[in-house]
Motif scaffolding. Structure first.
Motif, PDB file in Angstrom:
ATOM      1  N   ARG A   2      44.535  40.155  41.269  1.00  0.00           N
ATOM      2  CA  ARG A   2      43.111  39.822  41.346  1.00  0.00           C
ATOM      3  C   ARG A   2      42.853  38.449  40.709  1.00  0.00           C
ATOM      4  O   ARG A   2      43.469  38.109  39.705  1.00  0.00           O
ATOM      5  CB  ARG A   2      42.288  40.891  40.616  1.00  0.00           C
ATOM      6  CG  ARG A   2      42.383  42.276  41.249  1.00  0.00           C
ATOM      7  CD  ARG A   2      41.517  43.265  40.506  1.00  0.00           C
ATOM      8  NE  ARG A   2      41.802  43.237  39.068  1.00  0.00           N
ATOM      9  CZ  ARG A   2      40.979  43.698  38.138  1.00  0.00           C
ATOM     10  NH1 ARG A   2      39.808  44.214  38.478  1.00  0.00           N
ATOM     11  NH2 ARG A   2      41.303  43.652  36.860  1.00  0.00           N
ATOM     12  N   LEU A  14      35.809  37.655  43.898  1.00  0.00           N
ATOM     13  CA  LEU A  14      36.962  38.330  43.303  1.00  0.00           C
ATOM     14  C   LEU A  14      37.928  38.627  44.441  1.00  0.00           C
ATOM     15  O   LEU A  14      37.681  39.515  45.260  1.00  0.00           O
ATOM     16  CB  LEU A  14      36.510  39.623  42.603  1.00  0.00           C
ATOM     17  CG  LEU A  14      37.599  40.436  41.903  1.00  0.00           C
ATOM     18  CD1 LEU A  14      38.345  39.618  40.851  1.00  0.00           C
ATOM     19  CD2 LEU A  14      37.004  41.682  41.251  1.00  0.00           C
ATOM     20  N   ASP A  15      39.003  37.853  44.510  1.00  0.00           N
ATOM     21  CA  ASP A  15      39.933  37.922  45.637  1.00  0.00           C
ATOM     22  C   ASP A  15      41.234  38.604  45.241  1.00  0.00           C
ATOM     23  O   ASP A  15      41.578  38.682  44.065  1.00  0.00           O
ATOM     24  CB  ASP A  15      40.273  36.496  46.119  1.00  0.00           C
ATOM     25  CG  ASP A  15      39.140  35.858  46.911  1.00  0.00           C
ATOM     26  OD1 ASP A  15      38.246  36.595  47.370  1.00  0.00           O
ATOM     27  OD2 ASP A  15      39.158  34.627  47.072  1.00  0.00           O
ATOM     28  N   ASP A  16      41.952  39.046  46.262  1.00  0.00           N
ATOM     29  CA  ASP A  16      43.312  39.540  46.072  1.00  0.00           C
ATOM     30  C   ASP A  16      44.239  38.484  46.665  1.00  0.00           C
ATOM     31  O   ASP A  16      44.208  38.243  47.871  1.00  0.00           O
ATOM     32  CB  ASP A  16      43.475  40.892  46.790  1.00  0.00           C
ATOM     33  CG  ASP A  16      44.695  41.639  46.288  1.00  0.00           C
ATOM     34  OD1 ASP A  16      45.363  41.134  45.359  1.00  0.00           O
ATOM     35  OD2 ASP A  16      44.977  42.722  46.836  1.00  0.00           O
TER      36      ASP A  16
END
Ligand SMILES: [Zn+2]
Ligand SMILES: [Zn+2]
Length: 358
Positions: A2, A14-16
């Motif tokens: 994350r 909020l990225d993966d």
């Protein structure tokens, strides 16, 4: 993993994203704490300022980028040539990468490099991610007794320390800090660690004055209720402050600092004045005050870390922690309303090392 990534003004997600791997001369860190900086607020509400819509000349990086430049992590993996570090070592990252070849870099004054890249704005990666990779040269190993939270404070405290040193502090002096936000707190803590210096702090927020009082500040002024210039003259036998630090960034604070600095004294501007403003240059002649600025830091990390081992930087009472998904709602927003002094994002909540024995 994350990561908080900046796409554009008021667009942070909020990225993966894939976990980075260290190359030659690099070290991979599991990030523990990342502090939110005033410049992150500027970037969020007014950016892109530090981040790039086109490739950065040194790194080629452009948005979206992982944010976060005030952070501490533990070593999980090292690339070839960085193996003097061991897994588990606690690291404070000095996030500015410089060109290494310009006049200023060759002189050792790398904070004036015209092409700096900052981890967390325009390099590959930032502290608001579960893992990040930095060059060995940007990693400062923390000695036993310095906590992960303190490690994340080294960057902003280095800004404060650099400003304090530009004020040429000496024993027996009275130094005034205008502005009690995180940089003002850092200036107070650094000055307090030096022998025999009287520190006066001017700060309009009652909440911030209370925090400073709890940290041990004894001479606090409210510029909304007293004439700061007269108060400082009263407290210095009419002479004025030997040095003043503008950590407020508002014209009234700069003008009060200039008017209350003793002849031949130093006035250091470390706050970001976002708008130009007029002031009476005649007062420069009258007092021969040395007015100067302070830009980030240059070889200041070791001194700050050394002061930390000696207890100069408590975190109780002014550092709060939040979780990664709360970056905007419980981080950026309350800071923009000055409802907090320093907020840190706790990144890997379950992986914190046991507190070091004092
Ligand atoms: Zn910062
Ligand atoms: Zn350079």
């Amino acid at each position: 993993m994350r990561a908080i990534r900046f796409y554009g003004r008021e667009d942070v997600r909020l990225d993966d994203i894939p976990e980075p791997a260290p190359k030659v001369g690099e070290v991979k860190l599991r990030v523990l704490y990342n502090g939110i900086c005033g410049s992150d607020l500027h970037e969020y509400y007014h950016g892109p300022i530090m981040t790039r819509t086109r490739p950065h000349p040194l790194t080629g990086v452009h948005n979206p980028v992982v944010l976060g430049h005030e952070f501490c992590g533990e070593v999980v993996e090292v690339g070839a040539g960085a193996d003097d570090l061991k897994p588990g070592d606690l690291i404070a990252v000095e996030p500015i990468q410089t060109c290494g070849v310009c006049h200023w870099c060759r002189f050792g004054q790398y904070n004036h490099c015209p092409r700096p890249a900052v981890h967390g704005y325009n390099r590959e990666g930032g502290g608001l991610a579960e893992f990040t990779v930095v060059p060995r040269a940007m990693a400062h190993r923390l000695p036993a007794g310095v906590s992960a939270q303190q490690g994340a404070l080294v960057e902003p405290m280095a800004v404060s320390y650099h400003a304090v040193m530009r004020a040429h502090p000496r024993a027996g002096q009275t130094i005034v800090v205008h502005g009690g936000g995180p940089i003002g707190v850092g200036a107070f803590l650094a000055l307090r660690a030096m022998a025999d210096i009287q520190v006066i702090i001017s700060e309009p927020s009652a909440q911030r004055r209370a925090i400073l009082a709890a940290l041990g500040a004894e001479r606090l002024l409210d510029p909304r209720s007293v004439n700061v210039v007269e108060a400082i003259r009263d407290m210095t036998g009419g002479r004025g402050a030997d040095a003043s630090i503008d950590a407020a960034g508002v014209p009234a604070a700069f003008k009060a600092a200039l008017a209350s600095t003793a002849p031949m004294g130093h006035l250091v501007v470390v706050a970001m004045h976002m708008e130009p403003f007029p002031f009476n240059a005649l007062s420069l002649l009258a007092g021969e005050v040395n007015v100067t600025g302070a830009k980030t830091y240059c070889n200041d990390y070791p001194a700050v870390i050394d002061l930390m081992t000696r207890g100069a930087y408590p975190t109780e009472g002014w550092v709060e922690t939040i979780a990664l998904p709360d970056f905007i709602d419980r981080g950026i927003v309350p800071l923009s309303r000055q409802q907090a002094t320093k907020i840190m994002v706790e990144i890997n909540r379950n992986r914190l090392p046991a507190p070091a024995e004092p």
